[in-house]
Design an enzyme around this catalytic site. Structure first.
Site, mmCIF file in Angstrom:
data_model
loop_
_atom_site.group_PDB
_atom_site.id
_atom_site.type_symbol
_atom_site.label_atom_id
_atom_site.label_comp_id
_atom_site.label_asym_id
_atom_site.label_seq_id
_atom_site.Cartn_x
_atom_site.Cartn_y
_atom_site.Cartn_z
ATOM 1 N N PHE B 244 0.529 -1.212 0.132
ATOM 2 C CA PHE B 244 -0.286 -0.436 -0.182
ATOM 3 C C PHE B 244 1.138 1.221 -0.124
ATOM 4 O O PHE B 244 0.475 2.411 0.136
ATOM 5 C CB PHE B 244 -1.012 0.329 0.896
ATOM 6 C CG PHE B 244 -2.509 -0.943 1.287
ATOM 7 C CD1 PHE B 244 -2.376 -1.554 -0.106
ATOM 8 C CD2 PHE B 244 -1.339 -1.873 2.121
ATOM 9 C CE1 PHE B 244 -3.802 -2.343 0.087
ATOM 10 C CE2 PHE B 244 -2.114 -3.385 2.293
ATOM 11 C CZ PHE B 244 -3.385 -3.501 1.243
ATOM 12 N N ILE B 470 2.385 -8.448 -4.336
ATOM 13 C CA ILE B 470 2.691 -7.540 -3.241
ATOM 14 C C ILE B 470 0.262 -7.850 -2.912
ATOM 15 O O ILE B 470 0.192 -7.343 -1.589
ATOM 16 C CB ILE B 470 2.154 -6.002 -2.509
ATOM 17 C CG1 ILE B 470 1.506 -5.741 -4.441
ATOM 18 C CG2 ILE B 470 3.573 -5.882 -3.242
ATOM 19 C CD1 ILE B 470 1.592 -3.533 -3.687
ATOM 20 N N GLY B 513 2.552 -1.984 -12.168
ATOM 21 C CA GLY B 513 2.977 -2.981 -12.242
ATOM 22 C C GLY B 513 2.208 -3.942 -13.397
ATOM 23 O O GLY B 513 3.020 -4.437 -14.061
ATOM 24 N N ARG B 614 -8.060 -3.708 -20.447
ATOM 25 C CA ARG B 614 -7.456 -4.848 -20.704
ATOM 26 C C ARG B 614 -7.792 -5.927 -19.816
ATOM 27 O O ARG B 614 -7.315 -5.063 -19.114
ATOM 28 C CB ARG B 614 -6.425 -5.318 -21.582
ATOM 29 C CG ARG B 614 -6.792 -6.773 -21.909
ATOM 30 C CD ARG B 614 -5.500 -7.822 -22.463
ATOM 31 N NE ARG B 614 -5.321 -7.393 -23.382
ATOM 32 C CZ ARG B 614 -5.946 -7.510 -24.947
ATOM 33 N NH1 ARG B 614 -6.615 -8.436 -24.588
ATOM 34 N NH2 ARG B 614 -5.677 -7.360 -26.409
ATOM 35 N N LEU B 616 -6.793 -8.409 -17.186
ATOM 36 C CA LEU B 616 -5.927 -9.641 -17.355
ATOM 37 C C LEU B 616 -6.263 -10.909 -16.942
ATOM 38 O O LEU B 616 -6.158 -12.017 -16.666
ATOM 39 C CB LEU B 616 -4.696 -9.046 -16.742
ATOM 40 C CG LEU B 616 -3.657 -8.567 -17.340
ATOM 41 C CD1 LEU B 616 -2.484 -7.433 -16.605
ATOM 42 C CD2 LEU B 616 -3.660 -8.334 -19.085
ATOM 43 N N THR B 620 -8.988 -10.439 -10.057
ATOM 44 C CA THR B 620 -8.598 -10.859 -9.424
ATOM 45 C C THR B 620 -8.227 -9.042 -9.394
ATOM 46 O O THR B 620 -7.785 -7.941 -8.471
ATOM 47 C CB THR B 620 -6.143 -10.870 -9.543
ATOM 48 O OG1 THR B 620 -6.074 -10.649 -11.242
ATOM 49 C CG2 THR B 620 -6.347 -12.805 -9.320
ATOM 50 N N GLY B 688 -3.834 0.416 -15.255
ATOM 51 C CA GLY B 688 -3.059 0.503 -13.687
ATOM 52 C C GLY B 688 -5.201 0.164 -12.958
ATOM 53 O O GLY B 688 -6.049 0.908 -13.414
ATOM 54 N N GLY B 690 -5.165 -1.004 -9.663
ATOM 55 C CA GLY B 690 -5.092 -1.004 -7.773
ATOM 56 C C GLY B 690 -5.555 -0.015 -7.185
ATOM 57 O O GLY B 690 -6.365 0.042 -5.819
ATOM 58 N N GLU B 691 -4.889 0.961 -7.436
ATOM 59 C CA GLU B 691 -4.969 2.185 -6.561
ATOM 60 C C GLU B 691 -7.140 3.129 -7.187
ATOM 61 O O GLU B 691 -7.726 3.830 -6.223
ATOM 62 C CB GLU B 691 -4.267 3.098 -6.940
ATOM 63 C CG GLU B 691 -3.409 2.752 -6.730
ATOM 64 C CD GLU B 691 -2.080 3.670 -6.759
ATOM 65 O OE1 GLU B 691 -1.538 3.730 -7.620
ATOM 66 O OE2 GLU B 691 -1.365 3.881 -5.605
#
Lengths: 327, 729
Positions: B244, B470, B513, B614, B616, B620, B688, B690-691
């Protein structure tokens, strides 16, 4: 963690003898004590394990009440059929505290003895009269959002953090204590102390005294509510909590046993609050009057000023809910 | 053999859509999931190392000054104590993300309460911790260190400043205008795994197992701190229990462990306590923000102002990039943006989950709700009317822009009522119920990166990079990309991460990432495909691979003839970074209930619709979105770092008192993954994730609080005391 001796007491009298020693503490669930030892807030030179002393049962008393063994876990107590049926405020209060994992390990006696979560108490590099008498109170001019508004002293404004004892206070339970001088019983309402000039003395236990049980009086019925106001919906200490046992007869209060958490160094029980309700029909004005009595001497320390209106409103909500349910 | 690809043009070929294995994008469970939940995946502190001594950091109990003396004898006679380390090379702060150089060193100079100043090494952890608490330290204290960000003259971050047109005039002339100020409190990353390192020397060679997000930068930072060559260092970080942002750069325990291991001549493990992680690693700065919005009668923005004040220690480059997406989020030709930093002596401020937008978007999107009310239009419609054609400051085209789709699909899926909105319309018992929405945006970042893919003679594949996972799913998506390209089931692909012996990846951070490392793997696989195509006499474009065979029935194992085929992919973003404004977009919808008496707010349900290129791995990806929404509940309602006003120390430094949302705070969440391919974002058309899920969500909750009970709050988090103070009677 400092090195310490560990012994397992074979009998209550031996446990009492051992814990009478200097810098010796009894350990049961350890959910609070071990954390404090890691932080070196608590630095006992000896721990006496009392887990195998028995008194883990929950059993009926002769007068129709219930005796909760001091070593029964919080979980066992909260889910016990009679606790749920006859003392629902207690079951709800326990389940409002901590987490399932902690409740599985924590005992009833230990719960009564848990220490404050004041940030300055748990940080040994900060002043705290409770942890280090004479060092000062970090909270009074510091971060005091969780702190007390009733019964404070210029030495300490910490709160008692628990939920279970708030319900026990409303229920008028009694703590059974065994020690060098024999057995004694102390009402829960008198068990915890206000900080005064000795904030490190938090309850009436003398060295060598061990809590063996908690006795609940015969059930009184009524509408039983435990309302805990907190910043997240689980695993947070109360900003304010209310334990209420309310009964209406002919549309008027015939029972109003109230105790409050999050407000003081002990579960707060002011008999005048309930008394002002008795014989009166519920009304918003009456609820305000009860709050006036409760909060007459309340004062905040800036960050926790909000607890005064919050307590007023929460009491109002609880009484409104209870009288609605009871009607 | 390395294949280098510098991307100057968008790649809209969508090659991955035409591959035949059919594994990419599928909701595969995490490859390492079983190992993690059964406790067999080793985290940094868990590697079995023989003869390992234990180190515990000693931290300062003054705010500013100097360590005058350390009395080693006060602890050296204690049981088990081996050494006290206060080497000048020890770090006193964590490195900022992508710093690529050592963080602040020199433990004698104290800049904040809680700063590491020494390390005590002992045979056992308990002995070291006890000795660390007993170490006698004398200070020369300097009084008067500034602690209040509002009480100092701040520095302007000039590269953030925008003066365009005349905002004051636009505000004066506007049919509708909003001028409001917001505050947000500081946040902690609050990763479950504490920061930890085990350092071992073998002659002049150093191996460190640590919990880190970006090994490619971390190795440089560590080499710089120790004044060593990188080739003499190996960093291993195979599993990371959450980062994080807090593990972007090396922190104090990594350097301390290395120095201590050298000094005592045996391996040393240093694990930060929970309290130390909170007090010494990174905080997100608190912010004060002013939003000015000028709009015409239809709600179209004519002016846009966003100014923010944040704080950090002296000497830190990082300033919470509050305005990051504000630069391009909405139109308005008259613009004023400014970011200022107050230099104060609280612990280091740095990257904490979605730096910038995590707190900037909740303020902007709160202000947009105020504007929608003034204009008298639906808040979704207000956003739709203000989506700019091009970047309103740079004039650049957007690489791809799915905000409108997210708003529409999100509203549909949530069941958004676009009728007139009035607060306090719905009450159930003690609870006011209401809904709110907000847009999401998070800039797309991408980084230069390398990965090696080996198609083994036995028909399996091996992917190697120092990239970390992570908890985001990197292991799994790389197996999926490789499997898709080489025609292999994902179980035939072994992914090895988190070891600097492997080619340098981009690290996990800034949500870059997956797109970055995925592109390097894609390039390597493409090169392998070219080799294979040549062997069967076709072109790479026409080569169909599935289940280890070509369309013509040739088995890969036969084509390889007993030899491994390895290629290193080297991806480098070129002109695409300069020619486009690239961002993920989304929309949040929330239903909350607010208790009339207690001011407690509970989220009933929440939905996020996101476009991030896209997908992936649908599982997840969705999990990341759910996690992001959960964090936005924290920003909205519960998370707040509290600092002592007298010495600046962080007081609520554990997970009991720093309130991240618990399960009961996280209700019915839903996610809509909006179909998108962004060829200017990366060669795999991914951005991205995650955020993005937490960039604005707090405003959906805040706006729902207003809709529910009529309390318009401008301060996050919206705890019961604040809600009650704003609650109309």
């Amino acid at each position: 963690m400092r090195p310490f001796q560990f012994s397992r007491a074979p009998s209550l009298s031996e446990a009492s003898h051992q814990t009478a020693g200097d810098n010796t503490l009894a350990i049961a669930g350890g959910t609070n004590l071990l954390d404090l030892m890691k932080l070196q807030v608590e630095t006992p030179s000896q721990l006496v394990d009392i887990n195998r002393l028995g008194f883990a049962d929950i059993e009926d008393t002769d007068d129709g009440g219930l005796r909760l063994g001091a070593l029964a876990t919080n979980t066992e107590t909260a889910v016990h059929a009679r606790v749920r049926a006859d003392y629902p405020v207690l079951s709800r209060a326990i389940l409002a505290g901590a987490t399932q994992q902690l409740r599985n390990k924590a005992t009833n006696g230990g719960n009564l003895c848990q220490r404050t979560r004041c940030f300055y108490f748990t940080n040994i590099d900060q002043p705290c009269n409770k942890r280090d008498p004479g060092s000062g109170c970090g909270a009074i001019d510091g971060i005091a959002k969780l702190h007390a508004i009733l019964g404070t002293s210029d030495q300490c404004i910490a709160t008692y953090p628990g939920d279970m004892a708030v319900a026990l206070s409303a229920l008028g339970a009694t703590v059974q204590i065994s020690g060098g001088k024999g057995e004694r019983s102390v009402p829960v309402r008198d068990f915890h102390l206000l900080p005064g000039d000795t904030p490190w003395i938090e309850n009436v236990l003398e060295p060598g005294e061990i809590i063996t049980g908690i006795v609940l009086p015969a059930p009184v019925g009524g509408t039983q509510i435990y309302r805990k106001v907190r910043e997240r919906s689980s695993y947070a200490f109360a900003l304010v909590s209310v334990a209420a046992i309310i009964e209406l007869t002919d549309g008027k209060f015939s029972r109003a046993d109230l105790a409050f958490g999050g407000l003081a160094h002990k579960p707060w029980h002011d008999p005048r609050v309930g008394e002002c309700l008795l014989g009166q029909p519920p009304s918003a004005e009456l609820f305000e009057k009860a709050a006036d009595i409760l909060l007459k001497d309340a004062h905040g320390f800036g960050e926790n000023d909000f607890k005064i209106p919050l307590t007023r409103r929460t009491l109002h909500a609880v009484l409104a809910q209870a009288t609605e349910d009871a009607a | 053999m390395t294949v280098h690809f510098k991307q100057d043009e968008p790649d809209n070929s969508n090659r991955l859509d035409r591959m035949k294995q059919g594994v990419l994008g599928k909701p595969l469970p995490r490859i390492e999931g079983l190992a993690k939940v059964t406790g067999t995946a080793p985290y940094a502190a868990e590697y079995p190392v023989e003869n390992c001594a234990e180190g515990v950091l000693v931290t300062a109990t003054i705010t500013r000054g100097e360590v005058a003396s350390i009395d080693r004898t006060s602890v050296l006679s204690m049981p088990g104590v081996i050494a006290v380390v206060d080497d000048e090379k020890m770090c006193t702060r964590a490195a900022q993300g992508t710093a690529n150089e050592a963080p602040m060193q020199g433990p004698r100079q104290v800049c904040y309460w809680g700063q590491p100043i020494a390390l005590v090494v002992a045979e056992t952890f308990e002995q070291a911790r006890d000795a660390a608490k007993h170490l006698k330290v004398e200070y020369r204290e300097e009084q008067g260190a500034p602690l209040d960000p509002n009480a100092v003259e701040p520095e302007e971050q000039e590269d953030e400043t925008v003066h365009q047109g005349d905002l004051a005039h636009a505000m004066a002339e506007a049919a509708h205008s909003v001028d409001v100020s917001y505050t947000t409190k500081g946040h902690a990353s609050a990763a479950m795994e504490p920061h930890a390192a085990i350092a071992q020397w073998d002659g002049g060679k150093l191996t460190v197992h640590a919990s880190l997000q970006m090994l490619n930068y971390n190795i440089t930072e560590l080499a710089d701190a120790l004044d060593m060559e990188e080739e003499n260092i190996r960093l291993v970080s195979r599993f990371v229990g959450g980062g994080f942002g807090s593990k972007l750069g090396i922190s104090e325990e990594v350097v301390a462990a290395a120095l201590a291991a050298k000094q005592v001549g045996r391996p040393v493990r240093v694990v930060q306590s929970r309290q130390q992680v909170f007090q010494t690693v990174m905080r997100r700065s608190e912010t004060t923000q002013r939003l000015r919005l000028a709009a015409d009668a239809n709600g179209k923005l004519t002016g846009f102002g966003h100014e923010a004040l944040v704080s950090n220690l002296p000497g830190e480059d990082f300033a919470e990039p509050v305005l990051q997406s504000s630069h391009f989020m909405y139109g308005g030709e008259n613009r004023e943006l400014m970011l200022k930093v107050a230099r104060i002596h609280r612990m280091t401020a740095g990257s904490v989950r979605a730096p910038g937008e995590a707190v900037g978007m909740p303020a902007l999107e709160g202000a947009m709700d105020v504007l929608a009310e003034k204009v008298g239009i639906d808040p979704v419609e207000l956003r739709l009317r203000n989506i700019p054609e091009r970047d309103p400051e740079e004039g650049l085209p957007f690489s791809s822009h799915k905000l409108a789709d997210c708003l529409k699909q999100g509203a549909e899926a949530f069941g958004w009522d676009n009728g007139p909105r009035q607060p306090r319309q719905r009450r159930e018992g003690e609870w006011w119920i209401g809904t709110g929405m907000a847009s999401a945006a998070r800039v797309h970042n991408i980084s230069e990166t390398r990965a090696r893919v080996t198609l083994k003679a036995d028909g399996t594949a091996l992917v190697e990079t120092d990239m970390t996972d992570i908890g985001t799913g990197t292991y799994t998506i790389l197996a999926q990309i490789t499997g898709e390209m080489l025609g292999l089931g994902p179980k035939k692909v072994l992914v090895e991460l988190g070891d600097t012996r492997h080619p340098r990846g981009p690290g996990s951070g800034g949500s870059w990432g997956a797109a970055s490392i995925g592109s390097a793997v894609y390039i390597a696989c493409k090169a392998i495909r070219e080799e294979l195509a040549a062997k069967v006499g076709t072109s790479e474009e026409k080569l169909d691979l599935r289940e280890g065979k070509t369309a013509g029935g040739d088995a890969l194992t036969d084509l390889l003839g007993g030899n491994d085929l390895a290629r290193e992919g080297h991806y480098e973003p070129g002109d695409i970074e300069d020619d486009y404004t690239a961002s993920g977009f989304g929309a949040f919808f929330a239903e909350v209930r607010v208790n009339h008496y207690t001011g407690e707010t509970r989220v009933e349900r929440m939905l996020g619709a996101f476009g991030f290129g896209r997908v992936l791995n649908a599982k997840t990806a969705r999990s990341q979105c759910l996690g992001g929404i959960t964090w936005s509940i924290g920003v909205a309602l519960t998370e707040a770092l509290e600092f002592d006003p007298r010495d600046g120390h962080l007081v609520n430094c554990d997970l009991a008192e720093y309130h991240v949302p618990v399960h009961r705070d996280v209700p019915d969440l839903d996610v809509v993954l909006v179909e998108e391919r962004d060829g200017a974002a990366s060669p795999i058309q991914a951005k991205g994730i995650g955020e993005l899920g937490m960039c604005g969500g707090a405003a959906a909750i805040a706006n729902a609080i207003y809709n529910a009970c009529g309390a318009r709050l401008y301060d996050y988090p919206m705890t019961p005391d604040r809600v009650l103070a704003a609650m109309p009677e």
